[in-house]
Each structure stands twice: as structure tokens, then as C-alpha cells.
Motif scaffolding. Structure first.
Motif, PDB file in Angstrom:
ATOM      1  N   THR A   2       0.801  -1.273   0.043  1.00  0.00           N
ATOM      2  CA  THR A   2      -0.031   0.127   0.127  1.00  0.00           C
ATOM      3  C   THR A   2       0.867   1.252   0.078  1.00  0.00           C
ATOM      4  O   THR A   2       1.807   1.571   0.616  1.00  0.00           O
ATOM      5  N   TYR A   3       0.528   2.261  -0.701  1.00  0.00           N
ATOM      6  CA  TYR A   3       1.157   3.664  -0.968  1.00  0.00           C
ATOM      7  C   TYR A   3       0.522   4.423   0.090  1.00  0.00           C
ATOM      8  O   TYR A   3      -0.717   4.211   0.531  1.00  0.00           O
ATOM      9  N   ASP A   4       1.112   5.363   0.483  1.00  0.00           N
ATOM     10  CA  ASP A   4       0.564   6.582   1.447  1.00  0.00           C
ATOM     11  C   ASP A   4      -0.484   7.418   0.499  1.00  0.00           C
ATOM     12  O   ASP A   4      -1.609   7.873   1.228  1.00  0.00           O
ATOM     13  N   VAL A   6      -1.652   8.373  -3.538  1.00  0.00           N
ATOM     14  CA  VAL A   6      -1.730   8.379  -5.035  1.00  0.00           C
ATOM     15  C   VAL A   6      -2.148   9.603  -5.685  1.00  0.00           C
ATOM     16  O   VAL A   6      -3.697   9.928  -5.218  1.00  0.00           O
ATOM     17  N   ALA A  24       2.422   7.548  -7.291  1.00  0.00           N
ATOM     18  CA  ALA A  24       2.360   6.968  -6.101  1.00  0.00           C
ATOM     19  C   ALA A  24       3.603   7.205  -5.151  1.00  0.00           C
ATOM     20  O   ALA A  24       4.617   7.382  -5.441  1.00  0.00           O
ATOM     21  N   ARG A  26       5.179   6.976  -1.119  1.00  0.00           N
ATOM     22  CA  ARG A  26       5.518   6.469   0.120  1.00  0.00           C
ATOM     23  C   ARG A  26       6.663   7.126   0.755  1.00  0.00           C
ATOM     24  O   ARG A  26       7.766   7.228   0.050  1.00  0.00           O
ATOM     25  N   ALA A  31       7.430   6.814  -5.275  1.00  0.00           N
ATOM     26  CA  ALA A  31       7.736   5.429  -5.228  1.00  0.00           C
ATOM     27  C   ALA A  31       7.519   4.998  -6.707  1.00  0.00           C
ATOM     28  O   ALA A  31       8.296   3.784  -7.152  1.00  0.00           O
ATOM     29  N   ALA A  42      -3.713   2.367  -1.849  1.00  0.00           N
ATOM     30  CA  ALA A  42      -3.217   3.796  -1.267  1.00  0.00           C
ATOM     31  C   ALA A  42      -4.109   4.020  -0.133  1.00  0.00           C
ATOM     32  O   ALA A  42      -5.293   3.796   0.042  1.00  0.00           O
ATOM     33  N   THR A  45      -6.159   8.759  -2.036  1.00  0.00           N
ATOM     34  CA  THR A  45      -6.183   9.026  -3.502  1.00  0.00           C
ATOM     35  C   THR A  45      -6.758  10.171  -3.924  1.00  0.00           C
ATOM     36  O   THR A  45      -7.961  10.406  -3.302  1.00  0.00           O
TER      37      THR A  45
END
Length: 439
Positions: A2-4, A6, A24, A26, A31, A42, A45
Motif C-alpha cells: 500500500t502507498y501513502d 496516489v 504513487a 511512500r 515510489a 493507497a 487517492t
């Protein structure tokens, strides 16, 4: 994974052009850059749709004036204005603060004043003045991004110009440790005292030949010493030929110009008391402005930065012979340049190169100036097709003085993210930066 965050945009301005993409984020870094219709997991978003996503601007020419002259500006107000204008990194000039950043102790005072007050990331230039040659290497080792000097009067007594012999010695010393010299280039022997307070007299007192002679002197000094040199706030298009020749020779000489030289002209100045237009070197005629655009398009001039140089309203009173010279435009640089650039056929990618990528490369600021994996997630949502009329009361710098008052500009900054966190103008999250040796 999971990204922080997007952020998706149909107009993502990437190093190789503008296209739909999802960026994206992170841990404060970009990232990945994926397809617009990808759905990476994420925590948050944002879909900007047709609003453009730009890399945060890098403004390497800002006078914050704190400590000592905080009534002129200050880190809190300057960086709030920067964020509102899409600038996520700025480098503060060594004057007009008190003390100027010409010693290690002065740099420590500057950093203490900036600590916990900045809404964007901030670095510092050092200064080269008569008598401080022994301070240059220690300042470099403590992380300043380079050294500013003047060939003519700076306007403040605590930052005098370098005479030719000391300028050569400073260039030689700075070359010895691989540093950068940035130069306010106007020949003092060519400048004259204005014969009156109206704009034509002021303009005549600082002719293009003053810039060209000083630029030619910088080129000779750089050639003789091996120093890397940069010409600040180029106003006179007559300087383009010697700069192009020096660059073709392989000398490490670069140049910048400013939004006001690209968007305003001497014909715009309404009268002798509208001193918001006063700056040094001066705003010149429309033909000169168009030649600057040609030099920018040709790459002779690589950067567009603000030279945000504010003062108290009292110092702007009077006429062009007596008022302080400096233009406040930190918040307006992007829309001002975009308005003029798109009218001349330039795209957002080109503007981002001039205002983000090239200044980051000049100062060697790592991870700034590009939307690319591994770079800081410094991002700007920019509604390029929106227009607005400049209202000085809506500006965030300390004093609402600007020559753009009442002008209609294209492009509005909708949001600014610093390392993936949206700047709210209330909570300072900026960091103090030091120089990196990465080219």
C-alpha cells in the motif's frame, strides 16, 4: 504494498513530457509513476482529472530578509507565499538579512531563525564580500549552496561589492573546493545617477551595456580561475551573445532570468510613483523582452526564478530615484510565466524545466525538480486553463505590493504537496536543506 498517497492527473508533467499518469507516494518519496487508470492500493487517492500535476517549483533566488529585517518579509510569510505559488523549495539569499550570511556564525543565526517556521524546504546561499575569503570554505563545508557576490553596489552597506582583484581571489578559492559563484552583474563604472525620478531616467541610468560589461568580466574571471559561475536576474538581452559564446567554449557559465523581465516591459510603468516596478537591473523595452524569450528557448538562459526582494511599504514610497529596488512576486511567478509562455507556444513541460528542473540542477538540490521515482513527492496541482485577476490583498507575502496588481493571469495553484503532505499554510513542515555534491 500500500502507498501513502496516489495522485492521478490526465496532465501529469513528467521529465519526458505531459501525459495521463498516477503518481504513487511512500515515505515522502515518489515510489512509482503508473498509468492513469491503474488502481494501486493507497491510504489516500486524489484524482485531479484535467488539472495538471507539476513538480514543485525550485526558486533559487529569494530574499527572505530574516533575521534582522523581518519587518521586510520573514520565513513564515515568504514560505507560505511560496507554497501558495507552487514553490516547494527555495534558497535564501545572503542579504538583506542582518547579519548577512558571510560567516559561519551568521549562517547559524539564519538557520535558527528559519527553524520550525518554514512551510516549504529552504536552503541558503553564502556571500562573498571584501575581507571574508577565509570564511568561504567553512561555509561551503557547512552546506551553503554557493556564494553570491556583487560587481556593483548591493544597496545595503553590510554587503559591499567585490573589486576585481578580490573577485578573482574569491573565484579561485571557490573553484578550489568545487563551489558555485552566483553574480549580480552590473558594471559600476557604467551605471549613473538618475537625472530625475521618472522611469525613463532610472532605466537610462542602468543601460544594457552595464550588464554586458559585467557579464564579460565574469566570463573572463571564470575562464582564468576555473570557477563555475552563474549570472543572476539577467535583464539585458545584449548579454546573450557573450554567454552563448562562453557556453560553446565549454565554460561552466549559466544564467537565469525572472518573471518580471519576461512578462513586463518599460512601457507598462504607469508613472513615477508606481515603484512596485523598480528593480535592479531594470525592466527594459518590449523588444529586449522578446530577445530574452529567444535566449530562454535556445537554452542560453536555463532558469526562471523570482528574485523576490520585498521591503516595507515605506521604503517603496517616493519615485524611481529614491525607492527601494525589488519586486515581490514569489506567489505569482508560475502563473505569470505560464501566461506569457503559452502565448508564445511553450508547453507546461518546458515551463517545469525552467522553473523546477533547471534550478534544482543549478544548485545541486537532490531529489527535487522532477516527477520521477526516488524524488521527493513535491507536487503541485495547477489549473492551467483557469484565469484570475491579481488582488494584492490575497497574496501571502508580508506586504501586499506587486506590479502585477490588477493583471489577469492564466493558471491557478489548487494544491501543493511537500514530500507527499499537503501544505495547509498553518503547520510549517519544511526542512532546512544543505548542499549535496550530486551533479
Amino acid at each position: 504494498m500500500t502507498y501513502d498517497l496516489v495522485i492521478r492527473s490526465l496532465r501529469t508533467v513528467l521529465p519526458d513530457g505531459e501525459r495521463p499518469a498516477a503518481v504513487a507516494v511512500r515515505d515522502g518519496l515518489i515510489a512509482a509513476v503508473e498509468a492513469y487508470d491503474a488502481a494501486p492500493p493507497a491510504a489516500s487517492t486524489v484524482d485531479l482529472g484535467a488539472t495538471a500535476l507539476l513538480p514543485g517549483l525550485v526558486d533559487t533566488h529569494v530574499h527572505v530578509n530574516e533575521p534582522g529585517r523581518t519587518e521586510w518579509e520573514g520565513f513564515a510569510t515568504a514560505t507560505r507565499a511560496a507554497a501558495a505559488g507552487g514553490v516547494t523549495t527555495l534558497i535564501d539569499m545572503p542579504l538583506n538579512s542582518l547579519p548577512p550570511t558571510v560567516t559561519s556564525s551568521a549562517l547559524a543565526e539564519k538557520r535558527a531563525a528559519a527553524a520550525r517556521a518554514c512551510h516549504v524546504d529552504v536552503g541558503f546561499w553564502g556571500g562573498a564580500i571584501p575581507g571574508n575569503a577565509a570564511e568561504l570554505r567553512p561555509l561551503h563545508e557547512e552546506g551553503v549552496f554557493g556564494f553570491k557576490c556583487f560587481t556593483s553596489d548591493s544597496g545595503v552597506p553590510e554587503f559591499p561589492p567585490l573589486p576585481p582583484s578580490e573577485m578573482r581571489a574569491a573565484f579561485r578559492e571557490i573553484a578550489a573546493f568545487g563551489g558555485l559563484v552566483i553574480v549580480h552583474a552590473e558594471d559600476p563604472e557604467t551605471l549613473t545617477v538618475p537625472t530625475g525620478g521618472h522611469y525613463p531616467a532610472f532605466l537610462a541610468s542602468r543601460p544594457p551595456s552595464a550588464e554586458r560589461r559585467a557579464v564579460e568580466h565574469v566570463i573572463r574571471t571564470a575562464r582564468d580561475t576555473g570557477a563555475r559561475a552563474h549570472i543572476l536576474h539577467l535583464s539585458a538581452a545584449d548579454c546573450l551573445d557573450p554567454l552563448a559564446e562562453a557556453q560553446a567554449e565549454g565554460l561552466p557559465i549559466t544564467a537565469e532570468t525572472c518573471p518580471h523581465y519576461l512578462t513586463l516591459s518599460a512601457d507598462d510603468v504607469p508613472g513615477p510613483d508606481v515603484t512596485s516596478y523598480k528593480c535592479c537591473p531594470p525592466i527594459r523595452d518590449p523588444a529586449n523582452r522578446e530577445r530574452l524569450w529567444d535566449g530562454l528557448a535556445a537554452g542560453i538562459v536555463s532558469c526562471v526564478v523570482s528574485d523576490h526582494s520585498p521591503c516595507t511599504p515605506e521604503l517603496k514610497k517616493g519615485d524611481f530615484a529614491t525607492a527601494w529596488g525589488g519586486i515581490s512576486s514569489l506567489q505569482l511567478g508560475l502563473p505569470a510565466v505560464w501566461t506569457a509562455a503559452r502565448a508564445r507556444g511553450h508547453d507546461l513541460r518546458t515551463v517545469a524545466r525552467w522553473m523546477s528542473e533547471a534550478p534544482a540542477a543549478l544548485a545541486r538540490v537532490p531529489r527535487k525538480g522532477r516527477i520521477a521515482p526516488g524524488h521527493d513527492a513535491d507536487l503541485v496541482a495547477f489549473a492551467a486553463d483557469d484565469t484570475f485577476t491579481v488582488d494584492p490583498s490575497a497574496l501571502h507575502h508580508r506586504h501586499p505590493v506587486t506590479p502585477y496588481a490588477g493583471r489577469t493571469l492564466a493558471g491557478t495553484v489548487q494544491a501543493t504537496w511537500l514530500r507527499g503532505v499537503r501544505v495547509d499554510g498553518r503547520t510549517p513542515t519544511g526542512r532546512l536543506l544543505t548542499r549535496s555534491e550530486t551533479p
